[in-house]
Design a protein around this motif. Structure first.
Motif, PDB file in Angstrom:
ATOM      1  N   GLY A 182     116.809 -24.452  98.770  1.00  0.00           N
ATOM      2  CA  GLY A 182     118.392 -24.557  99.141  1.00  0.00           C
ATOM      3  C   GLY A 182     118.675 -24.309 100.541  1.00  0.00           C
ATOM      4  N   GLY A 183     119.970 -25.022 100.860  1.00  0.00           N
ATOM      5  CA  GLY A 183     120.444 -25.025 102.049  1.00  0.00           C
ATOM      6  C   GLY A 183     119.877 -26.174 103.074  1.00  0.00           C
ATOM      7  N   ASP A 184     120.052 -25.971 104.297  1.00  0.00           N
ATOM      8  CA  ASP A 184     119.444 -26.888 105.105  1.00  0.00           C
ATOM      9  C   ASP A 184     118.282 -26.574 105.566  1.00  0.00           C
ATOM     10  N   PRO A 185     117.166 -27.162 105.222  1.00  0.00           N
ATOM     11  CA  PRO A 185     115.827 -27.049 105.810  1.00  0.00           C
ATOM     12  C   PRO A 185     115.669 -27.091 107.151  1.00  0.00           C
ATOM     13  N   TRP A 186     116.404 -27.892 107.805  1.00  0.00           N
ATOM     14  CA  TRP A 186     116.022 -28.047 109.328  1.00  0.00           C
ATOM     15  C   TRP A 186     116.783 -26.737 110.133  1.00  0.00           C
ATOM     16  N   ALA A 187     117.730 -26.112 109.611  1.00  0.00           N
ATOM     17  CA  ALA A 187     118.715 -25.296 110.357  1.00  0.00           C
ATOM     18  C   ALA A 187     117.681 -23.965 109.664  1.00  0.00           C
TER      19      ALA A 187
ATOM     20  N   ILE B 230     108.043 -39.878 107.810  1.00  0.00           N
ATOM     21  CA  ILE B 230     107.073 -38.844 108.587  1.00  0.00           C
ATOM     22  C   ILE B 230     106.912 -39.547 110.025  1.00  0.00           C
ATOM     23  N   SER B 231     107.134 -40.682 110.133  1.00  0.00           N
ATOM     24  CA  SER B 231     107.148 -41.449 111.448  1.00  0.00           C
ATOM     25  C   SER B 231     108.422 -40.850 112.232  1.00  0.00           C
ATOM     26  N   ASP B 232     109.317 -40.435 111.484  1.00  0.00           N
ATOM     27  CA  ASP B 232     110.618 -40.009 112.289  1.00  0.00           C
ATOM     28  C   ASP B 232     110.394 -38.424 112.665  1.00  0.00           C
ATOM     29  N   PHE B 233     109.315 -37.785 112.231  1.00  0.00           N
ATOM     30  CA  PHE B 233     109.267 -36.371 112.290  1.00  0.00           C
ATOM     31  C   PHE B 233     109.184 -36.003 113.938  1.00  0.00           C
ATOM     32  N   PRO B 234     107.980 -36.660 114.462  1.00  0.00           N
ATOM     33  CA  PRO B 234     107.799 -35.951 115.819  1.00  0.00           C
ATOM     34  C   PRO B 234     108.895 -35.724 116.764  1.00  0.00           C
TER      35      PRO B 234
ATOM     36  N   THR C 217     114.534 -23.812 109.294  1.00  0.00           N
ATOM     37  CA  THR C 217     113.113 -23.806 109.739  1.00  0.00           C
ATOM     38  C   THR C 217     113.569 -23.422 111.123  1.00  0.00           C
ATOM     39  N   ARG C 218     114.656 -23.988 111.917  1.00  0.00           N
ATOM     40  CA  ARG C 218     114.960 -23.558 113.145  1.00  0.00           C
ATOM     41  C   ARG C 218     115.008 -22.063 113.477  1.00  0.00           C
ATOM     42  N   ARG C 219     115.448 -21.360 112.369  1.00  0.00           N
ATOM     43  CA  ARG C 219     115.482 -19.958 112.303  1.00  0.00           C
ATOM     44  C   ARG C 219     114.308 -19.114 112.208  1.00  0.00           C
ATOM     45  N   VAL C 220     113.354 -19.980 111.525  1.00  0.00           N
ATOM     46  CA  VAL C 220     112.134 -19.360 111.595  1.00  0.00           C
ATOM     47  C   VAL C 220     111.237 -19.550 113.095  1.00  0.00           C
ATOM     48  N   VAL C 221     111.464 -20.819 113.475  1.00  0.00           N
ATOM     49  CA  VAL C 221     110.807 -20.944 115.014  1.00  0.00           C
ATOM     50  C   VAL C 221     111.318 -19.809 115.801  1.00  0.00           C
ATOM     51  N   ASP C 222     112.744 -19.540 116.002  1.00  0.00           N
ATOM     52  CA  ASP C 222     113.222 -18.537 116.878  1.00  0.00           C
ATOM     53  C   ASP C 222     112.792 -17.162 116.473  1.00  0.00           C
ATOM     54  N   VAL C 223     112.884 -16.747 115.057  1.00  0.00           N
ATOM     55  CA  VAL C 223     112.252 -15.760 115.017  1.00  0.00           C
ATOM     56  C   VAL C 223     110.852 -15.242 115.357  1.00  0.00           C
ATOM     57  N   ALA C 224     109.827 -16.196 114.863  1.00  0.00           N
ATOM     58  CA  ALA C 224     108.349 -16.078 115.281  1.00  0.00           C
ATOM     59  C   ALA C 224     108.276 -16.131 116.815  1.00  0.00           C
ATOM     60  N   ARG C 225     108.769 -16.911 117.255  1.00  0.00           N
ATOM     61  CA  ARG C 225     108.805 -17.026 119.026  1.00  0.00           C
ATOM     62  C   ARG C 225     109.182 -15.437 119.771  1.00  0.00           C
TER      63      ARG C 225
ATOM     64  N   ARG D 243     110.717 -32.316 117.935  1.00  0.00           N
ATOM     65  CA  ARG D 243     110.904 -32.240 119.390  1.00  0.00           C
ATOM     66  C   ARG D 243     112.500 -31.856 119.777  1.00  0.00           C
ATOM     67  N   ASP D 244     113.219 -32.757 119.256  1.00  0.00           N
ATOM     68  CA  ASP D 244     114.606 -32.549 119.703  1.00  0.00           C
ATOM     69  C   ASP D 244     115.291 -31.473 119.245  1.00  0.00           C
ATOM     70  N   GLU D 245     114.851 -31.048 117.708  1.00  0.00           N
ATOM     71  CA  GLU D 245     115.700 -30.081 117.052  1.00  0.00           C
ATOM     72  C   GLU D 245     114.711 -28.707 117.224  1.00  0.00           C
ATOM     73  N   PHE D 246     113.530 -28.484 117.329  1.00  0.00           N
ATOM     74  CA  PHE D 246     112.909 -27.212 117.489  1.00  0.00           C
ATOM     75  C   PHE D 246     112.317 -26.974 118.935  1.00  0.00           C
ATOM     76  N   GLY D 247     112.337 -27.730 119.814  1.00  0.00           N
ATOM     77  CA  GLY D 247     111.810 -27.715 121.155  1.00  0.00           C
ATOM     78  C   GLY D 247     110.165 -27.523 120.979  1.00  0.00           C
ATOM     79  N   VAL D 248     109.780 -28.291 120.098  1.00  0.00           N
ATOM     80  CA  VAL D 248     108.186 -28.069 120.238  1.00  0.00           C
ATOM     81  C   VAL D 248     107.310 -29.344 120.897  1.00  0.00           C
ATOM     82  N   ASP D 249     106.478 -29.264 120.998  1.00  0.00           N
ATOM     83  CA  ASP D 249     105.732 -30.368 121.633  1.00  0.00           C
ATOM     84  C   ASP D 249     104.282 -30.590 120.943  1.00  0.00           C
ATOM     85  N   LEU D 250     103.972 -30.031 119.707  1.00  0.00           N
ATOM     86  CA  LEU D 250     102.919 -30.031 118.809  1.00  0.00           C
ATOM     87  C   LEU D 250     103.474 -30.375 117.488  1.00  0.00           C
TER      88      LEU D 250
END
Length: 285
Positions: free
Chosen positions: A261-266, A12-16, A268-276, A20-27
């Motif tokens: 299933g699939g790549d959860p990072w990819a 979890i210490s790698d997550f912040p 999640t990135r899609r969910v970030v984009d759609v929500a935004r 930030r780098d993959e999703f462009g978030v600051d929280l």
């Protein structure tokens, strides 16, 4: 019993930094079960990682204890443990700490919220405020999935002591359907939630969002799948964001992807984009 059998692929210490780098978030938001206990050496590593990445902690979600338990001694023990966790993550700068208003597995039809639950939340809310953070409860299964019950509880506790984390995916009938699928997965080992839930009428869920949105101080954008064409479900985020904006919500949207299933990072990135995009479009209406 619901278990989480997914392997831990990174600490979890790698997550912040990665968030930030993959999703462009600051929280970011974290959950108590990410740590083995308050003596877990990963906690100070996570705290340092937040500072190193210049990422803030918006919420610590605590799932331990059962504040609905009528046994006073057990409940007092749970409150004591929760205070220790609240103090630790308040010191880390978490804006909110979320506790459960009773077990998510408690019966749905629970009558009026009991006085001992309200008293426990008042005590925890006062403690959280003294520690420099804000206590929240969530529509998180059990009786808290009923908007009327949750309104009654929050009215009894008082907004000065406790606020609401609104989870878009934790209302009926979706919650019960998801719990059923999780407790009785298909024999093939594959899970197509979109197909499983395609006939579900989510009108009551959106009515629940309309009811609870005016009280929301933090919103969990929970989604259950990202289809091959990029469609996100089960909750229609365009509709959900329109509801939030219509009630004046302008706080943080915390993304919670619970797909398979699939790549959860990819995904999640899609969910970030759609929500935004859905939130910005709702604001422009």
């Amino acid at each position: 019993m619901l278990t989480l059998d997914n392997p831990r692929l990174l600490p979890i210490s790698d997550f912040p930094r990665r968030a930030r780098d993959e999703f462009g978030v600051d929280l970011v938001e974290t959950v108590g079960f990410h740590f083995t206990g308050l003596d877990d050496p990963e906690i100070p590593r996570f705290e340092k990682a937040l500072a190193d990445a210049d990422v803030g902690l918006v919420d610590m979600a605590l799932d331990m204890g059962d504040l609905l338990d009528p046994d006073e001694e057990r409940r007092a023990g749970d409150i004591a443990v929760l205070k220790e966790w609240i103090a630790r993550f308040a010191a880390m700068g978490s804006s909110f700490v979320r506790v459960n208003p009773g077990s998510p597995l408690s019966p749905w039809e629970a009558g009026e919220p009991p006085a001992h639950l309200a008293a426990a939340l008042v005590e925890l809310g006062e403690f959280a405020r003294a520690e420099g953070t804000r206590l929240l409860v969530e529509n998180h299964g059990g009786p808290s999935g009923n908007p009327g019950w949750l309104h009654a509880l929050l009215d009894e506790v008082g907004s000065e002591h406790c606020g609401l984390l609104l989870d878009l995916g934790n209302l009926e009938p979706l919650l019960s359907a998801l719990m059923k699928v999780a407790s009785d997965p298909p024999e093939s080992g594959t899970l197509d939630l979109a197909a499983s839930l395609s006939a579900l009428d989510l009108s009551p869920l959106y009515a629940g969002l309309e009811s609870l949105a005016p009280r929301a101080e933090l919103v969990s954008v929970k989604t259950n799948w990202v289809a091959a064409d990029g469609t996100v479900g089960a909750v229609d985020l365009d509709r959900a964001m329109a509801i939030l904006v219509s009630h004046g919500y302008d706080g943080v949207l915390s993304i919670e992807y619970e797909g398979f299933g699939g790549d959860p990072w990819a995904k999640t990135r899609r969910v970030v984009d759609v929500a935004r995009e859905a939130y910005i479009a709702a604001q422009a209406q």
